[in-house]
Design an enzyme around this catalytic site. Sequence first.
Site, PDB file in Angstrom:
ATOM      1  N   HIS A 102      67.274  41.327  39.149  1.00 32.29           N
ATOM      2  CA  HIS A 102      65.965  41.900  38.810  1.00 32.29           C
ATOM      3  C   HIS A 102      65.184  41.063  37.788  1.00 32.29           C
ATOM      4  CE1 HIS A 102      67.164  45.043  41.378  1.00 32.29           C
ATOM      5  NE2 HIS A 102      67.838  45.777  40.524  1.00 32.29           N
ATOM      6  N   HIS A 120      61.834  50.424  41.801  1.00 29.27           N
ATOM      7  CA  HIS A 120      63.232  50.832  41.712  1.00 29.27           C
ATOM      8  C   HIS A 120      63.358  52.332  41.414  1.00 29.27           C
ATOM      9  CE1 HIS A 120      67.504  50.414  40.982  1.00 29.27           C
ATOM     10  NE2 HIS A 120      67.448  49.111  41.176  1.00 29.27           N
ATOM     11  N   GLU A 133      64.411  50.192  47.956  1.00 26.18           N
ATOM     12  CA  GLU A 133      63.658  49.077  47.391  1.00 26.18           C
ATOM     13  C   GLU A 133      63.183  48.166  48.520  1.00 26.18           C
ATOM     14  OE1 GLU A 133      66.344  47.412  44.223  1.00 26.18           O
ATOM     15  OE2 GLU A 133      67.434  49.225  44.746  1.00 26.18           O
TER      16      GLU A 133
HETATM   17  C1  GLA Z   1      69.803  47.332  42.531  1.00 25.40           C
HETATM   18  C2  GLA Z   1      71.027  46.597  42.801  1.00 25.40           C
HETATM   19  C3  GLA Z   1      72.174  47.414  42.369  1.00 25.40           C
HETATM   20  C4  GLA Z   1      72.064  47.789  40.919  1.00 25.40           C
HETATM   21  C5  GLA Z   1      70.792  48.454  40.652  1.00 25.40           C
HETATM   22  C6  GLA Z   1      70.589  48.670  39.173  1.00 25.40           C
HETATM   23  O1  GLA Z   1      69.657  48.403  43.368  1.00 25.40           O
HETATM   24  O2  GLA Z   1      71.171  46.238  44.153  1.00 25.40           O
HETATM   25  O3  GLA Z   1      73.348  46.687  42.590  1.00 25.40           O
HETATM   26  O4  GLA Z   1      72.132  46.651  40.150  1.00 25.40           O
HETATM   27  O5  GLA Z   1      69.743  47.681  41.160  1.00 25.40           O
HETATM   28  O6  GLA Z   1      71.637  49.310  38.578  1.00 25.40           O
END
Ligand code: GLA
Length: 344
Positions: free
Chosen positions: A102, A171, A308
């Site tokens: 991220h 997210h 997402e």
């Molecule tokens: C995304 C990632 C997950 C996790 C979340 C945050 O969805 O794919 O693996 O890291 O973000 O916790």
Amino acid sequence: MAIWGHTADGTAVPIYTLSDGEIEVRVTAFGAHLVSVKAPDRAGKMADVALGYDKLDTYLIKPNPYIGAIVGRYGNRIAHGKFTLDGKTYQIPLNDGQNALHGGPKGFDQYVWQSREVPGGVEFTLVSPDGDMGFPGTLTAIVRYTLQGKTLRIDYTATTDKPTVLNLTNHAYFNLHGDDQGDILDQKIEINADRYTPVDATLIPTGELAPVAATPMDFRKPETIGARINDANEQLKRAGGYDFNWVLNGERGTMHQAAIVSDPVSGRTLTVETTEPGIQFYSGNFLDGSFTGRHGVKYTKHKGLCLETQHYPDSPNHPKFPSTELKPGQTMHSTTTFTFGVTK
Ligand code: GLA
């Protein structure tokens, strides 16, 4: 608009309420987070179907499980935080074992974005300087939330002054029972994808686009999320549940259906459409109870699910994946809609 609070350096943080008909949405300039979504069930009873915190202060605690955040500059993982662009190698600081997640340790979720009201919603703008978290080019990102009837629309736009890579997404964690009612395992999901991108032990795609057929990743027909989540499947074991990118059917760059979640208990449904080529369906596997949301509810495993819409993880290292590069003079546009409905 109201001032919701202040960051440690004293910057005032606005929060906005959008409402149309029965749906009410709140978004804040801090990380351009989606803070709440109130939606009716089949009897008209309202509940908040997106996880979120009462106070800005909880959003300021880092690391945070990105509850409702806009993630960037590169949402999802980049292997070893490293990629090469036009012959030059770039290093993003690692924040997920040996990978960057991220956008690295200080992603777009941790800035106060500029904001202004637009018809039906709010527009947030963030200028990420050249070299921010190791990424090349000054990137101007614009995220616009608008609400029309039952549909929350997010439009993403970005420009750069040097070639760069980006992958912007939201997210939010949804729970159609309501954020204070149980977990998501008894809800159903349908994902419009014949293939997904399997991952290695560190959740980096192997590069294969594998068929979902005859695997627990097959959601071409609505299936209960918890039905196969504990199957003896190596991918599920690696992720502790669902945390994969599905390769969406439908033409990239035009709106296509991505996923439909439905809750047999409340009758609420959530339909996701996007112009993006992929969707990360994450079943909240890493939520461990260390954060407490609205109504004093502990965010434990599977309390919410994320959808997402995105380009595939680690695309900068997979030339065969749809490109995440952006060049000066180009404008990246992407749209995702979340529609909150009910069935009888
Ligand atoms: C995304 C990632 C997950 C996790 C979340 C945050 O969805 O794919 O693996 O890291 O973000 O916790």
